[in-house]
Structure formats: C-alpha cells, structure tokens
Scaffold this motif. Structure first.
Motif, PDB file in Angstrom:
ATOM      1  N   THR A  15       0.825  -1.216   0.000  1.00 38.31           N
ATOM      2  CA  THR A  15       0.000   0.000   0.000  1.00 38.31           C
ATOM      3  C   THR A  15       0.855   1.261   0.000  1.00 38.31           C
ATOM      4  O   THR A  15       0.334   2.366  -0.140  1.00 38.31           O
ATOM      5  N   GLN A  16       2.173   1.095   0.155  1.00 39.74           N
ATOM      6  CA  GLN A  16       3.084   2.241   0.168  1.00 39.74           C
ATOM      7  C   GLN A  16       3.910   2.343  -1.110  1.00 39.74           C
ATOM      8  O   GLN A  16       4.928   3.028  -1.140  1.00 39.74           O
ATOM      9  N   GLU A  23      -4.221  -1.934  -9.076  1.00 41.42           N
ATOM     10  CA  GLU A  23      -2.834  -2.352  -9.294  1.00 41.42           C
ATOM     11  C   GLU A  23      -2.327  -3.204  -8.138  1.00 41.42           C
ATOM     12  O   GLU A  23      -1.574  -4.165  -8.351  1.00 41.42           O
ATOM     13  N   ILE A  24      -2.730  -2.878  -6.911  1.00 43.27           N
ATOM     14  CA  ILE A  24      -2.338  -3.692  -5.755  1.00 43.27           C
ATOM     15  C   ILE A  24      -2.880  -5.109  -5.904  1.00 43.27           C
ATOM     16  O   ILE A  24      -2.171  -6.094  -5.633  1.00 43.27           O
ATOM     17  N   GLN A  25      -4.137  -5.232  -6.350  1.00 41.99           N
ATOM     18  CA  GLN A  25      -4.720  -6.564  -6.545  1.00 41.99           C
ATOM     19  C   GLN A  25      -3.970  -7.328  -7.636  1.00 41.99           C
ATOM     20  O   GLN A  25      -3.724  -8.541  -7.498  1.00 41.99           O
ATOM     21  N   GLY A  65       0.125  -8.535   2.386  1.00 38.85           N
ATOM     22  CA  GLY A  65       0.180  -7.216   1.766  1.00 38.85           C
ATOM     23  C   GLY A  65       1.563  -6.628   1.724  1.00 38.85           C
ATOM     24  O   GLY A  65       1.737  -5.405   1.871  1.00 38.85           O
ATOM     25  N   LEU A  66       2.584  -7.487   1.516  1.00 35.66           N
ATOM     26  CA  LEU A  66       3.972  -7.026   1.496  1.00 35.66           C
ATOM     27  C   LEU A  66       4.649  -7.395   0.188  1.00 35.66           C
ATOM     28  O   LEU A  66       4.268  -8.363  -0.476  1.00 35.66           O
ATOM     29  N   LEU A  67       5.668  -6.609  -0.172  1.00 37.50           N
ATOM     30  CA  LEU A  67       6.524  -6.925  -1.313  1.00 37.50           C
ATOM     31  C   LEU A  67       7.918  -7.192  -0.758  1.00 37.50           C
ATOM     32  O   LEU A  67       8.513  -6.334  -0.099  1.00 37.50           O
ATOM     33  N   VAL A  68       8.444  -8.405  -1.001  1.00 39.31           N
ATOM     34  CA  VAL A  68       9.741  -8.795  -0.461  1.00 39.31           C
ATOM     35  C   VAL A  68      10.861  -8.203  -1.313  1.00 39.31           C
ATOM     36  O   VAL A  68      10.845  -8.305  -2.535  1.00 39.31           O
ATOM     37  N   MET A  69      11.846  -7.588  -0.631  1.00 35.69           N
ATOM     38  CA  MET A  69      13.002  -7.008  -1.320  1.00 35.69           C
ATOM     39  C   MET A  69      14.056  -8.088  -1.553  1.00 35.69           C
ATOM     40  O   MET A  69      15.162  -8.038  -1.017  1.00 35.69           O
TER      41      MET A  69
END
Length: 200
Positions: A15-16, A23-25, A65-69
């Motif tokens: 969400t950030q 787009e998040i979905q 709801g996270l994107l892993v770096m």
C-alpha cells in the motif's frame, strides 16, 4: 506472535508503493502466481531449493500485503509481468484486427448498411470496450513492472554492498589471523633456540 516472526525483515507494504487499488490486486495476484510456479515447478535445477524458499517467503508476504526485497523473487515477478504484458499485446492485436473486419462488414460494396448492421455495430462496440479494458490493464501492469524493477535494482545494490562489506571484513580477519600465526611461529622458534642453549 508467531505470525510476525514469519514476516521478512526486507519487505515493504504494497500500500506504500504508489499503486492504485486495482494495481495492488494485480500485484498480489502476480506474487501468488509466481510463488505457486516456484514452489511446484522448480525441478531440474540444482538451485531450485533457494528459489522455492524465496517463493514461499514471497507468498507469505503477498498474503500479508507485502513486497519482499529479494532480487530473485523480484526478478521472477518482473518476468511474470513481462509475459502478462506480451499476452495482452497479442490479445489487443487480435481484437483490433477483428474490429477492423467488422467495420468492413457493416457496409456493402455500394456503401450502404448491410441488413444485420445493428448486430455488427453492437459487436464492434463490444470489441472496442474489450480493447479499452485491455489497454487499461496493460498500463496498470506496466506501472507495476516499473516499480518492481526499481525495487529489484535497489535490492541488488544492497546485496552487492553487503557482499563488499562482508568480503572486506573477511579479508581483515584473514590478515589478522595470518599475523597472529606468524608471530606465534616466531615465538616458538625463539623458545626452541633458547632451550637448545640451556642444554649445551
């Protein structure tokens, strides 16, 4: 408490990322698709274990709801969106071709509307609506892909920086250990020669 321990430290809330809700979905769906493919289709390569581990981490992160770096999971995600954009492009080309064909079929050779013109015109509008929706999806996925590529670059830069700092520390440790061994060897030799003098 156990849930928080499973959240990767190198993750960013989706969400950030500056994405719209749609787009998040799409991002979350893409993460789940990549994770499923990585978990089940990793056979044949020696490095499949690491990839499936990062896939599982990415799957858990996306459900939270996270994107892993993580460079490898971000690279896989980027490739996934490349394939999706390619499929959309192919669909667009097909629908545009169909809409052009409908245009030709609405009129006869004399330029008059054919008998079933209403049906063909309705079909044309349906095709145009599909084209508009696909173009919107293409733009959304293109935006997501740019963000994923940016985060992948940052993750790779961070990884290289950590490798450089780690290798620098190991070189310092190696020099320190070598110097210690060398001084201990000198003291051992000195002890040996002095004991020899005592016996004589």
């Amino acid at each position: 408490m156990s849930t928080s321990s499973h959240v990767p430290a190198n993750a960013v809330p989706d969400t950030q990322l500056g994405l719209s809700n749609e787009e998040i979905q799409l991002l979350r769906h893409g993460q789940q698709t990549v994770a499923a493919a990585g978990g089940s289709g990793g056979g044949g390569g020696g490095g499949g274990g690491g990839e499936s581990t990062s896939s599982r981490a990415a799957s858990r992160a996306s459900s939270q709801g996270l994107l892993v770096m993580d460079p490898s999971s971000l690279a896989a995600l980027g490739r996934h969106f490349d394939r999706v954009m390619q499929r959309i492009q192919q669909q667009l080309e097909y629908l545009i071709e169909q809409s052009q064909q409908v245009n030709l079929e609405v009129y006869d050779r004399a330029g008059n509307l054919v008998d079933n013109a209403d049906r063909e015109i309705a079909r044309y509008h349906s095709l145009m609506a599909q084209i508009d929706e696909l173009e919107l999806d293409f733009d959304r996925i293109s935006h997501i892909r740019e963000i994923v590529a940016g985060f992948r670059q940052r993750a790779e830069d961070l990884e290289r920086e950590l490798e450089r700092s780690g290798s620098g520390a190991s070189r310092r440790d190696h020099r320190h250990g070598h110097g210690h061994r060398h001084s201990s060897h000198r003291s051992h030799g000195h002890h040996h020669s002095s004991s020899g003098r005592q016996r004589s």
